[in-house]
Design an enzyme around this catalytic site. Structure first.
Site, PDB file in Angstrom:
ATOM      1  CE  LYS A 114      25.507  49.213  -9.031  1.00 53.68           C
ATOM      2  NZ  LYS A 114      24.553  50.284  -9.331  1.00 53.68           N
ATOM      3  CE1 TYR A 125      18.068  52.382 -11.393  1.00 53.51           C
ATOM      4  CE2 TYR A 125      16.489  54.044 -10.709  1.00 53.51           C
ATOM      5  CZ  TYR A 125      17.038  53.239 -11.695  1.00 53.51           C
ATOM      6  OH  TYR A 125      16.564  53.303 -12.969  1.00 53.51           O
ATOM      7  CB  CYS A 162      27.619  52.544 -12.271  1.00 52.46           C
ATOM      8  SG  CYS A 162      26.914  54.128 -12.661  1.00 52.46           S
ATOM      9  CB  CYS A 169      29.470  56.428 -13.427  1.00 56.41           C
ATOM     10  SG  CYS A 169      29.502  54.803 -14.173  1.00 56.41           S
ATOM     11  CG  HIS A 193      15.790  24.448 -24.309  1.00 50.90           C
ATOM     12  ND1 HIS A 193      14.832  24.864 -23.405  1.00 50.90           N
ATOM     13  CD2 HIS A 193      16.028  23.147 -24.045  1.00 50.90           C
ATOM     14  CE1 HIS A 193      14.509  23.830 -22.631  1.00 50.90           C
ATOM     15  NE2 HIS A 193      15.217  22.800 -22.991  1.00 50.90           N
ATOM     16  CD  GLU A 231      13.968  28.025 -23.285  1.00 48.61           C
ATOM     17  OE1 GLU A 231      13.644  27.566 -24.371  1.00 48.61           O
ATOM     18  OE2 GLU A 231      14.549  27.347 -22.411  1.00 48.61           O
ATOM     19  CD  GLU A 253      21.844  49.585  -7.589  1.00 43.90           C
ATOM     20  OE1 GLU A 253      21.544  49.390  -8.765  1.00 43.90           O
ATOM     21  OE2 GLU A 253      22.636  50.496  -7.243  1.00 43.90           O
TER      22      GLU A 253
HETATM   23  P1  NDP Z   1      15.780  57.371  -5.725  1.00 39.62           P
HETATM   24  O1  NDP Z   1      15.127  58.629  -6.137  1.00 39.62           O
HETATM   25  O2  NDP Z   1      15.841  56.234  -6.678  1.00 39.62           O
HETATM   26  O3  NDP Z   1      15.129  56.838  -4.367  1.00 39.62           O
HETATM   27  C1  NDP Z   1      15.046  57.674  -3.251  1.00 39.62           C
HETATM   28  C2  NDP Z   1      14.324  56.944  -2.149  1.00 39.62           C
HETATM   29  O4  NDP Z   1      14.314  57.766  -0.988  1.00 39.62           O
HETATM   30  C3  NDP Z   1      12.875  56.637  -2.487  1.00 39.62           C
HETATM   31  O5  NDP Z   1      12.502  55.425  -1.883  1.00 39.62           O
HETATM   32  C4  NDP Z   1      12.139  57.811  -1.843  1.00 39.62           C
HETATM   33  O6  NDP Z   1      10.821  57.526  -1.506  1.00 39.62           O
HETATM   34  C5  NDP Z   1      12.961  57.994  -0.585  1.00 39.62           C
HETATM   35  N1  NDP Z   1      12.828  59.341  -0.040  1.00 39.62           N
HETATM   36  C6  NDP Z   1      13.079  60.518  -0.655  1.00 39.62           C
HETATM   37  N2  NDP Z   1      12.810  61.537   0.172  1.00 39.62           N
HETATM   38  C7  NDP Z   1      12.359  61.005   1.316  1.00 39.62           C
HETATM   39  C8  NDP Z   1      11.893  61.557   2.541  1.00 39.62           C
HETATM   40  N3  NDP Z   1      11.845  62.877   2.745  1.00 39.62           N
HETATM   41  N4  NDP Z   1      11.483  60.707   3.519  1.00 39.62           N
HETATM   42  C9  NDP Z   1      11.534  59.357   3.322  1.00 39.62           C
HETATM   43  N5  NDP Z   1      11.951  58.784   2.186  1.00 39.62           N
HETATM   44  C10 NDP Z   1      12.368  59.599   1.193  1.00 39.62           C
HETATM   45  O7  NDP Z   1      17.228  57.829  -5.260  1.00 39.62           O
HETATM   46  P2  NDP Z   1      18.555  57.025  -4.966  1.00 39.62           P
HETATM   47  O8  NDP Z   1      19.241  57.818  -3.934  1.00 39.62           O
HETATM   48  O9  NDP Z   1      18.291  55.576  -4.707  1.00 39.62           O
HETATM   49  O10 NDP Z   1      19.312  57.125  -6.348  1.00 39.62           O
HETATM   50  C11 NDP Z   1      19.412  58.371  -7.024  1.00 39.62           C
HETATM   51  C12 NDP Z   1      19.374  58.197  -8.511  1.00 39.62           C
HETATM   52  O11 NDP Z   1      20.622  57.721  -8.955  1.00 39.62           O
HETATM   53  C13 NDP Z   1      18.372  57.169  -9.036  1.00 39.62           C
HETATM   54  O12 NDP Z   1      17.071  57.652  -9.137  1.00 39.62           O
HETATM   55  C14 NDP Z   1      18.978  56.827 -10.364  1.00 39.62           C
HETATM   56  O13 NDP Z   1      18.608  57.809 -11.310  1.00 39.62           O
HETATM   57  C15 NDP Z   1      20.461  56.893 -10.092  1.00 39.62           C
HETATM   58  N6  NDP Z   1      21.009  55.549  -9.821  1.00 39.62           N
HETATM   59  C16 NDP Z   1      20.991  54.615 -10.805  1.00 39.62           C
HETATM   60  C17 NDP Z   1      21.477  53.343 -10.574  1.00 39.62           C
HETATM   61  C18 NDP Z   1      21.420  52.316 -11.658  1.00 39.62           C
HETATM   62  O14 NDP Z   1      21.248  52.679 -12.821  1.00 39.62           O
HETATM   63  N7  NDP Z   1      21.543  51.023 -11.327  1.00 39.62           N
HETATM   64  C19 NDP Z   1      22.042  52.969  -9.290  1.00 39.62           C
HETATM   65  C20 NDP Z   1      21.997  54.016  -8.305  1.00 39.62           C
HETATM   66  C21 NDP Z   1      21.502  55.256  -8.583  1.00 39.62           C
HETATM   67  P3  NDP Z   1       9.637  57.834  -2.543  1.00 39.62           P
HETATM   68  O15 NDP Z   1       9.730  56.772  -3.604  1.00 39.62           O
HETATM   69  O16 NDP Z   1       8.419  57.737  -1.725  1.00 39.62           O
HETATM   70  O17 NDP Z   1       9.872  59.206  -3.095  1.00 39.62           O
END
Ligand code: NDP
Length: 455
Positions: free
Chosen positions: A48, A174, A45, A40, A431, A436, A178
């Site tokens: 980022k 996510y 976080c 983080c 407002h 709101e 982002e």
């Molecule tokens: P996510 O799990 O959120 O997203 C992963 C993405 O990769 C999805 O679109 C998924 O598709 C795709 N994907 C996974 N495997 C494959 C594959 N084999 N082929 C093609 N596409 C694939 O992971 P992130 O890496 O974005 O983030 C990890 C975690 O970190 C988050 O889930 C969250 O818990 C945490 N995080 C939180 C943040 C916040 O609070 N603002 C910011 C960043 C991270 P599909 O949906 O189809 O599975």
């Protein structure tokens, strides 16, 4: 035993657990071999959000013209941004280490590995502990496709030597959305490639649709329903091939395809700690692993991978073990935000989740935020409440739009307290704000439920 508690990992969960346990008088050791504050603070976080803020400044300067300012963004200096970010991260990093130190915990800038269920090798030193906490977090994973070695992961994105001009991001979760906002906002031609029809699987459909429109309005090229098949090097950069036969020439390919639990090389088998199918440490509701005196917290358990959840877990475990205040952490109604541009924030159930269980009233409002009536920027805010028809309880709240995360924290308090739609309605608005709208949502958009409505 050398320690009452030994924590492996100095991230959000580990530092909180170690600090609170030491405050309760326990003899605590904490080992961290990379950076204090964990993902983080160092490569997640916090940095980022600095990059998102940097990306937003460009459009803010453009928008100022709508208010009479003769401004234009000018050139962006990526190195200056990274240097400023690094300076702040070093400061925070030192604070995390100092917090533990001041609480009386013994700090080990070293890697820890189990020798047996009570013994660890910590940077070559043998250490014994009554209880041990695994709080080693996670790491970003890429895809196994030809040329995968030519792509980066989010760890690398924070230290790029220069700002790429053309970027392809793979993954619509996510991190993908982002960083798409960051690179596009800083001027790169940005492609977002994902295998679903919309980004952010699991989020509310109205938010996902609104986000796809917003990303497009920001100039991001969306590639839904596709997967990458290969990445090759070209004379000028990289070429990424997609399953729909598109070939994209870019400077940077970025895997944002999920994260995995950091359990390799910890000697967990020597301690008898059981792992799940994805390599995550299996825990019960009080964070105990298959070995009762060994616990695991945060991303390494791969449940709800969010910093505030990890810190809450660390605090709860320390209070349970040493503070005479046993408790777990309630993972219902955990609010979360995606710092896309504009951001999404959400608490509780999506329409689809709620409608599986019974009839729900749906209230949706989509409008141009006040500011953009003068700037002319194409950007909508979408606000949504999901209300249980039988009890009038608000089951879910969702916002896509500027300041969504700031608004949602307060809404999350109301929903945690069990607020009904009538409670929202009798609250006086502030407002003129976007927020709101939540207390003036009078017209029901639709009803959804098992077999009813669009879900
Ligand atoms: P996510 O799990 O959120 O997203 C992963 C993405 O990769 C999805 O679109 C998924 O598709 C795709 N994907 C996974 N495997 C494959 C594959 N084999 N082929 C093609 N596409 C694939 O992971 P992130 O890496 O974005 O983030 C990890 C975690 O970190 C988050 O889930 C969250 O818990 C945490 N995080 C939180 C943040 C916040 O609070 N603002 C910011 C960043 C991270 P599909 O949906 O189809 O599975």
């Amino acid at each position: 035993m050398d320690f009452d508690l030994f924590v492996i990992g100095g991230g959000s969960a580990g530092v909180r657990c170690g600090r609170i346990a030491a405050g309760h008088g326990a003899r605590v050791g904490v080992a961290e071999d990379r950076f204090w504050g964990g993902t983080c603070v160092n490569i997640g976080c916090v940095p980022k959000k600095f990059l998102v803020m940097a990306a937003e400044y460009g459009s803010t300067v453009e928008d100022a013209r709508g208010f009479g300012w003769g401004a234009s963004p000018g050139a962006h200096d990526w190195s200056a941004l990274i240097a400023a970010k690094d300076k702040e991260i070093s400061r925070l990093n030192a604070i995390y280490r100092r917090l533990l130190d001041q609480a009386g915990a013994k700090i080990f800038d070293a890697r820890a590995k189990f020798i047996d269920a009570h013994t660890l090798d910590v940077g070559g030193e043998r250490v014994t502990a009554e209880r041990i906490v695994i709080a080693t977090g996670g790491y970003p994973t890429g895809l196994s496709i030809p040329g995968a070695e030519n792509a980066i992961i989010s760890d690398d994105a924070f230290y790029l030597p220069e700002m790429p001009k053309r970027v392809a991001i793979i993954g619509g979760g996510y991190i993908g959305v982002e960083f798409a906002g960051i690179f596009a906002g800083l001027g790169a031609e940005t492609h977002l490639i994902y295998r679903q029809p919309l980004p952010l699987r699991g989020f509310d459909e109205d938010m996902r649709t609104g986000l796809a429109e917003a990303l497009t309005a920001n100039g991001i090229v969306l590639h839904p329903d596709v997967v990458p098949t290969s990445i090759s090097l070209t004379e000028t950069g990289k070429c990424i091939a997609l399953s729909d036969s598109t070939m994209l020439d870019v400077d940077l390919v970025f895997f944002a395809t999920g994260r995995a639990a950091n359990t390799k090389g910890l000697g967990l088998e020597a301690a008898g700690v059981k792992l799940g199918e994805k390599g995550e440490v299996l825990v019960d509701e009080r964070f105990a692993t298959s070995v009762p005196h060994i616990f695991a917290l945060g991303d390494v358990t791969d449940r709800l991978n969010l910093t505030p959840v990890a810190t809450a877990e660390g605090h709860a475990l320390a209070d349970t073990l040493f503070g005479n205040r046993p408790r777990g952490v309630n993972l219902n109604n955990v609010p979360t935000a995606v710092f896309s541009i504009p951001p999404i924030a959400t608490v509780g159930l999506t329409e689809a989740e709620a409608a599986k269980n019974g009839k729900v009233k749906i209230f949706v409002s989509k409008f141009t935020p006040m500011r953009h009536n003068l700037t002319g920027r194409v950007r909508k805010t979408v606000m949504k409440l999901v209300v249980d028809e039988a009890t009038d309880k608000v089951l879910g709240a969702h916002i896509l739009g500027e300041d969504a995360p700031e608004m949602m924290q307060g809404i999350a308090v109301a929903i945690t307290a069990g607020a009904t739609k009538a409670d929202f309605d009798r609250t006086i608005g502030i407002h003129p704000t976007a927020a709101e709208e939540f207390v003036t949502l009078r017209t029901q958009t639709r009803v959804a439920g098992p077999g009813i409505g669009p879900v």
